[in-house]
Design a protein around this motif. Structure first.
Motif, PDB file in Angstrom:
ATOM      1  N   HIS A 261      51.252  49.468  69.620  1.00  0.00           N
ATOM      2  CA  HIS A 261      51.964  50.411  68.775  1.00  0.00           C
ATOM      3  C   HIS A 261      51.169  51.720  68.712  1.00  0.00           C
ATOM      4  CE1 HIS A 261      54.493  47.097  67.364  1.00  0.00           C
ATOM      5  NE2 HIS A 261      53.386  46.399  67.462  1.00  0.00           N
TER       6      HIS A 261
ATOM      7  N   SER B 123      49.909  55.255  67.554  1.00  0.00           N
ATOM      8  CA  SER B 123      49.903  56.024  66.305  1.00  0.00           C
ATOM      9  C   SER B 123      50.137  57.478  66.671  1.00  0.00           C
ATOM     10  CB  SER B 123      48.551  55.913  65.600  1.00  0.00           C
ATOM     11  OG  SER B 123      48.255  54.583  65.312  1.00  0.00           O
TER      12      SER B 123
ATOM     13  N   VAL C  57      47.441  50.910  68.319  1.00  0.00           N
ATOM     14  CA  VAL C  57      47.158  49.689  67.568  1.00  0.00           C
ATOM     15  C   VAL C  57      47.655  48.515  68.401  1.00  0.00           C
ATOM     16  CG1 VAL C  57      47.605  48.381  65.463  1.00  0.00           C
ATOM     17  CG2 VAL C  57      47.333  50.874  65.353  1.00  0.00           C
TER      18      VAL C  57
ATOM     19  N   GLU D 182      45.031  50.934  58.722  1.00  0.00           N
ATOM     20  CA  GLU D 182      45.107  52.343  58.322  1.00  0.00           C
ATOM     21  C   GLU D 182      43.712  52.990  58.331  1.00  0.00           C
ATOM     22  OE1 GLU D 182      46.466  49.785  56.548  1.00  0.00           O
ATOM     23  OE2 GLU D 182      48.544  50.119  57.132  1.00  0.00           O
TER      24      GLU D 182
ATOM     25  N   VAL E 135      42.692  53.469  62.030  1.00  0.00           N
ATOM     26  CA  VAL E 135      43.427  54.574  62.662  1.00  0.00           C
ATOM     27  C   VAL E 135      42.853  55.907  62.177  1.00  0.00           C
ATOM     28  CG1 VAL E 135      45.666  55.751  62.744  1.00  0.00           C
ATOM     29  CG2 VAL E 135      45.533  53.281  63.132  1.00  0.00           C
TER      30      VAL E 135
ATOM     31  N   SER F 182      41.051  58.584  64.551  1.00  0.00           N
ATOM     32  CA  SER F 182      41.775  59.848  64.669  1.00  0.00           C
ATOM     33  C   SER F 182      40.881  61.035  64.291  1.00  0.00           C
ATOM     34  CB  SER F 182      43.004  59.858  63.756  1.00  0.00           C
ATOM     35  OG  SER F 182      43.931  58.888  64.193  1.00  0.00           O
TER      36      SER F 182
END
Length: 124
Positions: free
Chosen positions: A13, A15, A21, A115, A118, A122
């Protein structure tokens, strides 16, 4: 990518503007470890995906044996060798304890939630 065979489901998945992910559900063992290795290799070879990093979401991983541990270490090392990042997120208490007992928490970066992972990849 969405792969379900045996007792391990693997799905990727992306982001927005961040890492991919890689969600694992089920059992990571000598029967399923090679599939995780292939999934990581596929991500690292896909255009741009390897540049933003990989978060292994372990929130639905119920079992991990020594082959699974080796596969996760190999995925981490392979990502680093290609200039990418690899971290682990949301391990269950049992999986987290296994990783602490084996010293994996000294090798990998762990995050309490997907979360958090990520966000860390990021921004960093």
């Amino acid at each position: 990518m969405n792969e379900t065979e045996g007792t391990l489901a693997i799905s990727a998945h992306p982001s927005p503007g961040g890492p991919v992910v890689l969600r694992l559900a089920g059992e990571l063992d000598h029967h399923t470890g090679a599939r995780l290795g292939r999934a990581v290799e596929d991500l690292l070879r896909s255009p741009g995906a390897g540049d933003v990093g990989i978060v292994a979401d372990l929130s639905r991983l119920h079992y991990c044996d020594s082959t699974g541990i080796t596969t996760i270490i190999t995925a981490h090392d392979r990502a680093r060798a290609t200039g990418s990042s690899f971290c682990v997120a949301a391990p269950s208490p049992a999986i987290g304890q296994l990783f602490r007992m084996t010293g994996l928490d000294q090798i990998l970066t762990f995050h309490p939630s997907v979360e958090d992972a990520v966000e860390a990849l990021s921004s960093g």
